[in-house]
Design a protein around this motif. Structure first.
Motif, PDB file in Angstrom:
ATOM      1  N   ALA A 164       0.838  -1.213   0.000  1.00  0.00           N
ATOM      2  CA  ALA A 164       0.000   0.000   0.000  1.00  0.00           C
ATOM      3  C   ALA A 164       0.864   1.250   0.000  1.00  0.00           C
ATOM      4  O   ALA A 164       0.575   2.228  -0.705  1.00  0.00           O
ATOM      5  N   LEU A 165       1.939   1.223   0.770  1.00  0.00           N
ATOM      6  CA  LEU A 165       2.849   2.365   0.818  1.00  0.00           C
ATOM      7  C   LEU A 165       3.520   2.570  -0.539  1.00  0.00           C
ATOM      8  O   LEU A 165       3.599   3.702  -1.047  1.00  0.00           O
ATOM      9  N   SER A 166       4.012   1.490  -1.118  1.00  0.00           N
ATOM     10  CA  SER A 166       4.691   1.587  -2.412  1.00  0.00           C
ATOM     11  C   SER A 166       3.755   2.139  -3.478  1.00  0.00           C
ATOM     12  O   SER A 166       4.154   2.956  -4.324  1.00  0.00           O
ATOM     13  N   GLN A 167       2.484   1.706  -3.431  1.00  0.00           N
ATOM     14  CA  GLN A 167       1.507   2.175  -4.410  1.00  0.00           C
ATOM     15  C   GLN A 167       1.278   3.684  -4.281  1.00  0.00           C
ATOM     16  O   GLN A 167       1.219   4.402  -5.286  1.00  0.00           O
ATOM     17  N   GLN A 168       1.166   4.160  -3.045  1.00  0.00           N
ATOM     18  CA  GLN A 168       0.938   5.588  -2.817  1.00  0.00           C
ATOM     19  C   GLN A 168       2.125   6.411  -3.328  1.00  0.00           C
ATOM     20  O   GLN A 168       1.945   7.480  -3.923  1.00  0.00           O
ATOM     21  N   VAL A 169       3.340   5.931  -3.072  1.00  0.00           N
ATOM     22  CA  VAL A 169       4.522   6.657  -3.519  1.00  0.00           C
ATOM     23  C   VAL A 169       4.600   6.666  -5.042  1.00  0.00           C
ATOM     24  O   VAL A 169       4.943   7.680  -5.665  1.00  0.00           O
ATOM     25  N   ARG A 170       4.267   5.540  -5.676  1.00  0.00           N
ATOM     26  CA  ARG A 170       4.283   5.484  -7.137  1.00  0.00           C
ATOM     27  C   ARG A 170       3.252   6.448  -7.721  1.00  0.00           C
ATOM     28  O   ARG A 170       3.498   7.107  -8.741  1.00  0.00           O
ATOM     29  N   GLN A 171       2.084   6.526  -7.098  1.00  0.00           N
ATOM     30  CA  GLN A 171       1.065   7.468  -7.563  1.00  0.00           C
ATOM     31  C   GLN A 171       1.573   8.901  -7.476  1.00  0.00           C
ATOM     32  O   GLN A 171       1.332   9.713  -8.367  1.00  0.00           O
ATOM     33  N   LEU A 172       2.284   9.193  -6.403  1.00  0.00           N
ATOM     34  CA  LEU A 172       2.854  10.532  -6.237  1.00  0.00           C
ATOM     35  C   LEU A 172       3.880  10.803  -7.333  1.00  0.00           C
ATOM     36  O   LEU A 172       3.892  11.886  -7.937  1.00  0.00           O
ATOM     37  N   GLU A 173       4.754   9.830  -7.584  1.00  0.00           N
ATOM     38  CA  GLU A 173       5.768  10.004  -8.624  1.00  0.00           C
ATOM     39  C   GLU A 173       5.132  10.200 -10.000  1.00  0.00           C
ATOM     40  O   GLU A 173       5.592  11.026 -10.798  1.00  0.00           O
ATOM     41  N   GLU A 174       4.050   9.447 -10.270  1.00  0.00           N
ATOM     42  CA  GLU A 174       3.361   9.591 -11.561  1.00  0.00           C
ATOM     43  C   GLU A 174       2.731  10.973 -11.696  1.00  0.00           C
ATOM     44  O   GLU A 174       2.777  11.587 -12.769  1.00  0.00           O
ATOM     45  N   SER A 175       2.136  11.470 -10.581  1.00  0.00           N
ATOM     46  CA  SER A 175       1.502  12.793 -10.646  1.00  0.00           C
ATOM     47  C   SER A 175       2.536  13.895 -10.838  1.00  0.00           C
ATOM     48  O   SER A 175       2.232  14.933 -11.432  1.00  0.00           O
ATOM     49  N   LEU A 176       3.746  13.675 -10.349  1.00  0.00           N
ATOM     50  CA  LEU A 176       4.816  14.664 -10.482  1.00  0.00           C
ATOM     51  C   LEU A 176       5.645  14.457 -11.743  1.00  0.00           C
ATOM     52  O   LEU A 176       6.455  15.318 -12.105  1.00  0.00           O
ATOM     53  N   ASP A 177       5.441  13.287 -12.389  1.00  0.00           N
ATOM     54  CA  ASP A 177       6.241  12.909 -13.556  1.00  0.00           C
ATOM     55  C   ASP A 177       7.732  12.968 -13.221  1.00  0.00           C
ATOM     56  O   ASP A 177       8.544  13.512 -13.977  1.00  0.00           O
ATOM     57  N   ALA A 178       8.064  12.396 -12.067  1.00  0.00           N
ATOM     58  CA  ALA A 178       9.463  12.393 -11.621  1.00  0.00           C
ATOM     59  C   ALA A 178       9.684  11.214 -10.685  1.00  0.00           C
ATOM     60  O   ALA A 178       8.786  10.830  -9.914  1.00  0.00           O
ATOM     61  N   GLN A 179      10.867  10.617 -10.768  1.00  0.00           N
ATOM     62  CA  GLN A 179      11.227   9.530  -9.853  1.00  0.00           C
ATOM     63  C   GLN A 179      11.836  10.143  -8.594  1.00  0.00           C
ATOM     64  O   GLN A 179      12.826  10.866  -8.652  1.00  0.00           O
ATOM     65  N   LEU A 180      11.236   9.840  -7.432  1.00  0.00           N
ATOM     66  CA  LEU A 180      11.669  10.434  -6.172  1.00  0.00           C
ATOM     67  C   LEU A 180      12.664   9.563  -5.422  1.00  0.00           C
ATOM     68  O   LEU A 180      13.474  10.080  -4.630  1.00  0.00           O
ATOM     69  N   PHE A 181      12.608   8.241  -5.656  1.00  0.00           N
ATOM     70  CA  PHE A 181      13.498   7.324  -4.951  1.00  0.00           C
ATOM     71  C   PHE A 181      14.230   6.417  -5.932  1.00  0.00           C
ATOM     72  O   PHE A 181      13.655   5.974  -6.932  1.00  0.00           O
ATOM     73  N   ASP A 182      15.477   6.162  -5.638  1.00  0.00           N
ATOM     74  CA  ASP A 182      16.270   5.183  -6.389  1.00  0.00           C
ATOM     75  C   ASP A 182      16.152   3.862  -5.646  1.00  0.00           C
ATOM     76  O   ASP A 182      16.654   3.712  -4.533  1.00  0.00           O
TER      77      ASP A 182
END
Length: 299
Positions: free
Chosen positions: A31-49
């Protein structure tokens, strides 16, 4: 939803681990990973390596974290503002003081505040001034009581009282019946002082250096309660704010003459921070209590 995305992102950024962040948030890792991926998609940027053995922030993640922290802080302020009640029938207050004020100011101030506003919950803590400023900047405190020598630029102050330090002895000491003590005589006294990590000790050392006083420090302690107990039971004397001697039975305060050791106590707040009705009431009442204490100090 935005608040949750920010919360989850900051948790992963703090722990640098999705597993540990999920445990801290009491959510599942998927659930956490999904939320972070949604955030990255909305920002069109990868936040974590995520490619290595450990998770780390990307350059974009580092930039986003600065704004996310600020947003999280403002969201917390907004939450408190919504729950703030102007009639003070409920609410909360977070206060910090430096150690000397715990002995004589906190008691009367909290007594008066709780007497007027019994429904307000209070979190009162004793911390160093440096730590107090950090907590204020992080929005983990509403009000601090310390000294005017503030280091952080985003902290604003307002004068509270002028504190006078005196030579404090027990009532059996040879000087107990004296009204004052000269600076030359002060050099002959055997002292117990707070340790050098205290702002009070720094101010005492600076005063002695400026006035050519060479104190005979026989003992150090890391708590005011320990210092006062040592003075009460031994021939040693100390330098502490006059009201502390008045607050302890068996202790006497001798004014320093002709030069007084004084410092200004101030109320600390973060600039432009939301100020609740409880904080405004506390600040007003602190001024009233401080004025009474100053009058007692002069008598």
């Amino acid at each position: 939803m935005l608040a949750r995305h920010i919360q989850y992102f900051l948790a992963v950024a703090e722990h640098l681990s999705f597993t540990r962040a999920a445990a801290a948030l009491h959510v599942s890792q998927p659930a956490l990973s999904q939320q972070v991926r949604q955030l990255e998609e909305s920002l069109d940027a990868q936040l974590f390596d995520r490619s290595g053995r450990t998770t780390r922030l990307t350059d974009a993640g580092e930039v986003y974290m600065r704004y996310a922290r600020r947003a999280a802080q403002e969201l917390q302020e907004a939450k408190r503002a919504i729950h703030d009640v102007s009639d003070l029938s409920r609410g909360s207050l977070r206060v910090a003081v430096t150690p000397t004020f715990t002995t004589y100011l906190v008691g009367p101030l909290v007594e008066a505040f709780h007497g007027r506003y019994p429904s307000i919950t209070m979190d009162v803590r004793e911390v160093s001034q440096e730590r107090m400023e950090e907590l204020l900047l992080a929005d983990l405190l509403d009000v601090g009581i310390a000294f005017e020598d503030v280091q952080a630029q985003d902290i604003e102050t307002s004068p509270l009282l002028v504190e006078t330090l005196a030579l404090v002895v027990n009532n059996r000491h040879p000087l107990a019946k004296a009204q004052s003590i000269g600076l030359e005589a002060l050099s002959a006294q055997s002292l117990v002082l707070l340790g050098t990590e205290f702002a009070t000790r720094e101010q005492i050392d600076r005063f002695c250096q400026q006035n050519g006083i060479h104190p005979q420090v026989r003992m150090e302690a890391n708590a005011i309660s320990a210092v006062t107990e040592i003075v009460r039971r031994t021939p040693l004397s100390t330098l502490l704010p006059t009201p502390i001697a008045h607050a302890h039975e068996g202790l006497v305060a001798l004014a320093l003459d002709p030069v007084r050791l004084q410092r200004t106590a101030v109320l600390l707040r973060r600039k432009d921070a939301y100020q609740s009705a409880a904080a405004r009431a506390f600040i007003e009442l602190a001024g009233e209590v401080a004025a009474r204490l100053e009058r007692c100090q002069e008598e």
